[in-house]
Every structure is written in C-alpha cells, then in structure tokens.
Design a protein around this motif. Structure first.
Motif, PDB file in Angstrom:
ATOM      1  N   LEU A 142       0.810  -1.000   0.015  1.00 38.72           N
ATOM      2  CA  LEU A 142       0.159  -0.081  -0.096  1.00 38.72           C
ATOM      3  C   LEU A 142       0.820   1.219   0.012  1.00 38.72           C
ATOM      4  CD1 LEU A 142      -2.658  -0.787   2.525  1.00 38.72           C
ATOM      5  CD2 LEU A 142      -3.023  -0.834  -0.031  1.00 38.72           C
ATOM      6  N   PHE A 143       1.922   1.336   0.763  1.00 40.65           N
ATOM      7  CA  PHE A 143       2.861   2.530   1.028  1.00 40.65           C
ATOM      8  C   PHE A 143       3.452   2.777  -0.421  1.00 40.65           C
ATOM      9  CE2 PHE A 143       6.977   4.274   2.087  1.00 40.65           C
ATOM     10  CZ  PHE A 143       6.375   5.653   2.322  1.00 40.65           C
ATOM     11  N   PRO A 144       3.910   1.820  -0.977  1.00 44.28           N
ATOM     12  CA  PRO A 144       4.924   1.992  -2.285  1.00 44.28           C
ATOM     13  C   PRO A 144       3.925   2.489  -3.418  1.00 44.28           C
ATOM     14  CG  PRO A 144       5.342  -0.455  -1.463  1.00 44.28           C
ATOM     15  CD  PRO A 144       4.553   0.384  -0.384  1.00 44.28           C
ATOM     16  N   ASN A 145       2.728   1.803  -3.290  1.00 43.22           N
ATOM     17  CA  ASN A 145       1.800   2.139  -4.363  1.00 43.22           C
ATOM     18  C   ASN A 145       1.244   3.562  -4.115  1.00 43.22           C
ATOM     19  OD1 ASN A 145       1.618  -0.024  -6.010  1.00 43.22           O
ATOM     20  ND2 ASN A 145       0.192  -0.877  -4.602  1.00 43.22           N
ATOM     21  N   GLU A 146       1.146   4.258  -2.661  1.00 40.42           N
ATOM     22  CA  GLU A 146       0.903   5.696  -2.648  1.00 40.42           C
ATOM     23  C   GLU A 146       2.097   6.439  -3.070  1.00 40.42           C
ATOM     24  OE1 GLU A 146       0.485   5.991   1.572  1.00 40.42           O
ATOM     25  OE2 GLU A 146      -1.406   4.978   1.511  1.00 40.42           O
ATOM     26  N   GLN A 147       3.274   5.920  -3.071  1.00 45.97           N
ATOM     27  CA  GLN A 147       4.437   6.679  -3.709  1.00 45.97           C
ATOM     28  C   GLN A 147       4.534   6.734  -5.136  1.00 45.97           C
ATOM     29  OE1 GLN A 147       6.725   8.557  -1.338  1.00 45.97           O
ATOM     30  NE2 GLN A 147       4.905   8.277  -0.345  1.00 45.97           N
ATOM     31  N   LEU A 148       4.195   5.709  -5.595  1.00 39.90           N
ATOM     32  CA  LEU A 148       3.898   5.696  -7.229  1.00 39.90           C
ATOM     33  C   LEU A 148       2.976   6.537  -7.661  1.00 39.90           C
ATOM     34  CD1 LEU A 148       4.465   1.935  -7.931  1.00 39.90           C
ATOM     35  CD2 LEU A 148       6.038   3.603  -8.295  1.00 39.90           C
ATOM     36  N   MET A 149       1.852   6.827  -6.859  1.00 43.14           N
ATOM     37  CA  MET A 149       0.915   7.673  -7.440  1.00 43.14           C
ATOM     38  C   MET A 149       1.243   9.154  -7.285  1.00 43.14           C
ATOM     39  SD  MET A 149      -2.662   6.114  -6.054  1.00 43.14           S
ATOM     40  CE  MET A 149      -3.626   7.681  -6.771  1.00 43.14           C
ATOM     41  N   SER A 150       2.120   9.409  -6.257  1.00 43.09           N
ATOM     42  CA  SER A 150       2.489  10.677  -5.836  1.00 43.09           C
ATOM     43  C   SER A 150       3.674  11.282  -7.116  1.00 43.09           C
ATOM     44  CB  SER A 150       3.324  11.032  -4.422  1.00 43.09           C
ATOM     45  OG  SER A 150       4.566  10.236  -4.706  1.00 43.09           O
ATOM     46  N   LEU A 151       4.164  10.062  -7.675  1.00 44.40           N
ATOM     47  CA  LEU A 151       4.977  10.583  -8.780  1.00 44.40           C
ATOM     48  C   LEU A 151       4.200  11.426 -10.055  1.00 44.40           C
ATOM     49  CD1 LEU A 151       7.919   9.763  -9.899  1.00 44.40           C
ATOM     50  CD2 LEU A 151       6.980   7.754 -11.348  1.00 44.40           C
ATOM     51  N   THR A 152       2.979  11.197 -10.049  1.00 45.48           N
ATOM     52  CA  THR A 152       2.132  11.682 -11.026  1.00 45.48           C
ATOM     53  C   THR A 152       1.467  13.070 -10.637  1.00 45.48           C
ATOM     54  OG1 THR A 152       0.201  10.353 -11.007  1.00 45.48           O
ATOM     55  CG2 THR A 152       2.088   9.513 -12.406  1.00 45.48           C
ATOM     56  N   ALA A 153       2.035  13.485  -9.469  1.00 41.55           N
ATOM     57  CA  ALA A 153       1.345  14.705  -9.041  1.00 41.55           C
ATOM     58  C   ALA A 153       1.302  15.934  -9.774  1.00 41.55           C
ATOM     59  CB  ALA A 153       1.736  14.918  -7.606  1.00 41.55           C
ATOM     60  N   LEU A 154       0.586  16.805  -9.736  1.00 39.79           N
ATOM     61  CA  LEU A 154       0.601  17.978 -10.591  1.00 39.79           C
ATOM     62  C   LEU A 154       1.615  19.287  -9.889  1.00 39.79           C
ATOM     63  CD1 LEU A 154      -0.306  19.304 -13.583  1.00 39.79           C
ATOM     64  CD2 LEU A 154      -2.079  20.252 -11.859  1.00 39.79           C
ATOM     65  N   PHE A 155       2.657  19.339 -10.195  1.00 38.02           N
ATOM     66  CA  PHE A 155       3.551  20.265  -9.545  1.00 38.02           C
ATOM     67  C   PHE A 155       3.709  21.899 -10.171  1.00 38.02           C
ATOM     68  CE2 PHE A 155       5.600  16.239  -9.323  1.00 38.02           C
ATOM     69  CZ  PHE A 155       5.514  15.679  -8.132  1.00 38.02           C
ATOM     70  N   PRO A 156       3.902  22.841  -9.045  1.00 39.05           N
ATOM     71  CA  PRO A 156       3.840  24.315  -9.704  1.00 39.05           C
ATOM     72  C   PRO A 156       5.229  24.721  -9.956  1.00 39.05           C
ATOM     73  CG  PRO A 156       4.029  24.226  -7.214  1.00 39.05           C
ATOM     74  CD  PRO A 156       3.706  22.770  -7.601  1.00 39.05           C
ATOM     75  N   VAL A 157       5.188  25.394 -10.889  1.00 41.63           N
ATOM     76  CA  VAL A 157       6.491  26.050 -11.545  1.00 41.63           C
ATOM     77  C   VAL A 157       6.407  27.629 -11.111  1.00 41.63           C
ATOM     78  CG1 VAL A 157       7.984  26.421 -13.330  1.00 41.63           C
ATOM     79  CG2 VAL A 157       6.895  24.345 -13.273  1.00 41.63           C
ATOM     80  N   THR A 158       5.392  28.092 -11.595  1.00 37.60           N
ATOM     81  CA  THR A 158       5.145  29.555 -10.938  1.00 37.60           C
ATOM     82  C   THR A 158       3.451  29.576 -10.647  1.00 37.60           C
ATOM     83  OG1 THR A 158       4.186  30.114 -13.446  1.00 37.60           O
ATOM     84  CG2 THR A 158       6.628  30.338 -12.916  1.00 37.60           C
ATOM     85  N   PRO A 159       3.144  30.814 -10.332  1.00 34.76           N
ATOM     86  CA  PRO A 159       1.580  30.528  -9.615  1.00 34.76           C
ATOM     87  C   PRO A 159       0.647  30.305 -10.662  1.00 34.76           C
ATOM     88  CG  PRO A 159       2.851  32.438  -8.864  1.00 34.76           C
ATOM     89  CD  PRO A 159       3.873  31.952  -9.771  1.00 34.76           C
TER      90      PRO A 159
END
Length: 439
Positions: free
Chosen positions: A169-186
C-alpha cells in the motif's frame, strides 16, 4: 472522406518521452532497508491481532500459546530481468506456550512482484506469487512435532500473503505521488506521466516519462521534439541509488510554456532619461518637452531554446525591446531586436532542479522599428546593451526562483546529487533519503 474522419477523430498529442530515470540495484537495496520498520509494524499488528481477536471471542487459546515478539530480521528486493521484482522477508517470532520457555520461530516469505500501468495512467505494484514458510527453531524431533502443532494454531499461513499485499500500500501511494501536478510559477504547472510500465534489467528499473505542462489549468501543446529521447546507457559501476535523465527538449518545453504564461514579459529600468537620450538621438527631444525616465519593455518575439553540449547548458532568447517613456501611459518610440545567449547553471536542492542564469555569453542588438530616425547598431549597444545584459538574467532567475520539481516520490528526497550536462541531455545521479517525518 479523409477530411470527415479527421474531424470526427481529432489528432491526439504525440506521446514521446522527454525524461526518465533508472533505479539502480543499490537504490532498490536502500528501499528495502528503509521498508523494514514498516514491514515489522504491519506484521506485528496482524500476527498479534489474530490472537487478540480470539480472546475477544472468548477463546482460551491466547492464554495457552501467544506470540510475544515479532522482528523482521531481513528484507530484500532483487530485480528479475524482464519480469519484475522478488521480495524476501525473514521474520523472527517468539511464541510462548503455557508454562514453557518461549519458542523461537522463523517465517520466510518469498513473493514475486510486477508493475502494471492502470487506465488512469498510474503505476501499481502487484503480487504475482507468494510462498510463505513457517519453521520452529528446534533441534529435537519430539520438540519439533510439538512445535509444529503449536505453530499451526498460532500462525495463519494463508494470511501472510495478505500481509504482503498490505506492505504494498505504501509503495503504491508513492508511485501515485510521482504523477502529482507540481507548480512552477503561480499559474504554470508540470506533471510527469509514465508512458508504459517500467523495464526491469540487470541495470535496474528504467522508467520513461513524458512531461505535460499547464498554464491556468489548460495543457500547453509543446512543439514535438525533432530527436526521439531514450534513456542513455549507464556505467555498471554507478554508486548512485537513482539516475535521472532530462532531455534538451524537456528544458526547451519548460521555457516554451513559461513564455506562453507571459512570464518573460519584462520591464527593464534604465539610468537614461529623455533629456540624456536626446543628446545621442536628437529627435527624442522633439517628442518630449519635459525630462522623463526611459523605460525598456521586453517580450519574446519567438520561442526560447535551450542548447545542451558536453559540460555546458545555454539558453537562447529572442527578444523585442520597446524603448519609451511615460507612466502609466507608456509610449514606445524605438524597438530593438535583442538576441541573447545566456549560460545556465544547473543544481539540485531537495527534489527541485535550480536553474540560474550564470552569465550572458553573447548579445546582439539591431534596430526593429523607429519613430526617431535611423539609429546605428553600435549606438544601440552603447545605450541599451548594459541594462539588457544586467536585467534579463535577473528577471529569468526570479521567474524560476522556486526551482523546477524533478520526478520524485513524495516521502523521499535526493542527496549526494551530481548534475552532469551532456550533449542533448542532463544526467542527475543521486542517492535517496527517506524524509525524517517518515523514518
């Protein structure tokens, strides 16, 4: 008919990798090492909970045979080329029969794991096969038979494979976080998307990613790379846990998106005034009857481009600089084309790529439009080259002051990082470190 079909089936964006990474066998060993405490907690809860549930139901078994301790002695992960991973867990138990010395027990779990890509584009680690064995640490045959009888009552072998699923479960949560939307500018974001399940080889686990960029929530269609990107071959002697690779196209797409977001529309202050400028360009004096500060307003006239060569990264900017006066009613009387090449310095802080403009390597100014007559290129450079060369790098650095998120999992940071610029791509070998909040 072809035109009609094209309207019914709109063109899909090209799916091609522009970055990726390889988790090395050393990195896999590190992940196994930091997973031991988590595995121990899960197994302790489940193995001891089996007896606690019997007690709740009124059974006398827990008082006769109970597990007094659970310790994960070893946990390892290894790559099975072209297939997936093998997980090994060695668990030491102590079982205390009634009025007897606690009995040492060893549980060995072997599980085959593979990675699938779901319909939502996320990667998921799954169990292919699971083989648990339970053995009492007894040398006498009579004691061994007695121990076997006790173990059959204390340890539910079938549930051990369910515990392995819980460990994922924990590794799979981490794999999902890989595809998160990250801010560059506002108003600008990026997202890393896997194109397929990772490839398992002796080198490690290789994953190709495509970066999508958004401005104000809308995906920006970046130009297609003229050269397909593939993960470079790595030295077998690498001591890194992870090696990231970012293509030249990745950096060019980043600056292309920032341009679309209007991040490079600059206002450049100048030490000149209309009176001092009139001494060099006489027609300026006839436009203004009072002395006003000169302002330079710059914008990109075509998309920026990043060039990567061995040991060198450079950003090419193609600007139009409007020169004028008046605030808030700015009026331009001169437009200059400025082609600027700036050297880039790349470094990593935590999990972010820091990009700073080191020095202006080359700059050329030429007249684009004028309301004050012909102005020689030499005079343009004398008057405006210095503020352009000073302010453009400072503006660029301010836009990317927060850095650019690299592909990463949320509970890990990068240490011992080295950034190596090669022709057409950048390598970032590093080590993983579990964040202290998760230790």
């Amino acid at each position: 008919m072809g035109a009609l079909l094209a309207l019914l089936d709109p063109v899909q964006p090209t799916r091609a990798p522009d970055c990726g990474g390889i988790l090395t066998p050393l990195g896999l060993s590190y992940l196994a090492e930091v997973s031991k405490p988590h595995a121990e907690v899960v197994l302790r809860q489940d193995l001891m909970a089996q007896r606690a549930s019997d007690l709740f139901l009124g059974s006398m078994e827990p008082s006769r045979n109970r597990i007094t301790s659970v310790k994960v002695a070893d946990l390892w992960l290894s790559v099975v080329p072209e297939a997936g991973l093998r997980l090994g867990i060695e668990v030491e138990l102590r079982v205390a029969p009634l009025h007897a010395v606690p009995m040492p027990v060893r549980i060995s779990i072997r599980a085959d794991l593979h990675v699938d890509m779901g319909p939502d584009g996320n990667l998921q680690l799954l169990t292919s096969a699971c083989r648990p064995t339970v053995q009492a640490q007894s040398t006498r045959e009579a004691e061994s038979k007695s121990s076997r009888s006790i173990l059959d009552k204390v340890v539910d072998v079938d549930k051990l494979c369910l515990d392995v699923s819980k460990l994922l479960l924990f590794p799979n949560e981490q794999l999902m976080s890989l595809t998160a939307l990250f801010p560059v500018t506002p108003n600008c974001q990026l997202q890393y998307l896997p194109l397929a399940a990772p490839v398992f080889s002796k080198q490690g686990i290789a994953l190709s990613l495509q970066t999508t960029f958004q401005v104000a929530g809308a995906v920006v269609p970046v130009p297609v790379s003229p050269v397909p990107f593939s993960m470079p071959e790595l030295a077998s002697t690498s001591t890194s846990h992870l090696i990231l690779a970012l293509s030249e196209h990745f950096y060019t797409s980043l600056y292309f998106t920032l341009e679309r977001a209007g991040a490079f529309n600059m206002t450049i202050p100048s030490m000149l005034t209309t009176a001092t400028l009139a001494q060099k360009i006489t027609q300026v004096g006839s436009l203004y009857h009072e002395d006003l500060p000169i302002t330079l307003s710059a914008a990109l006239r075509s998309s920026p481009r990043v060039v990567l060569e061995e040991g060198r990264a450079a950003l090419k900017l193609f600007l139009t600089v409007h020169i004028g006066a008046g605030s808030p009613d700015f009026q331009s009387f001169l437009s200059v084309s400025a082609d600027v090449t700036a050297g880039l310095q790349l470094s990593v802080s935590d999990t972010r790529m820091m990009i700073s403009t080191a020095v202006i390597e080359d700059a050329e100014l030429s007249l684009a439009a004028s309301n004050v007559g012909l102005v020689r290129a030499a005079l343009l450079e004398e008057l405006f080259l210095a503020p352009v060369c000073q302010q453009v790098p400072a503006w660029m650095d301010d836009v990317l002051r927060e850095g650019v998120h690299l592909p990463h999992m949320s509970h890990f940071t990068y240490t011992d990082v080295n950034v190596v610029v090669h022709k057409d791509y950048v390598l970032v070998p590093c080590k993983l470190k579990l964040r202290s909040t998760m230790a």
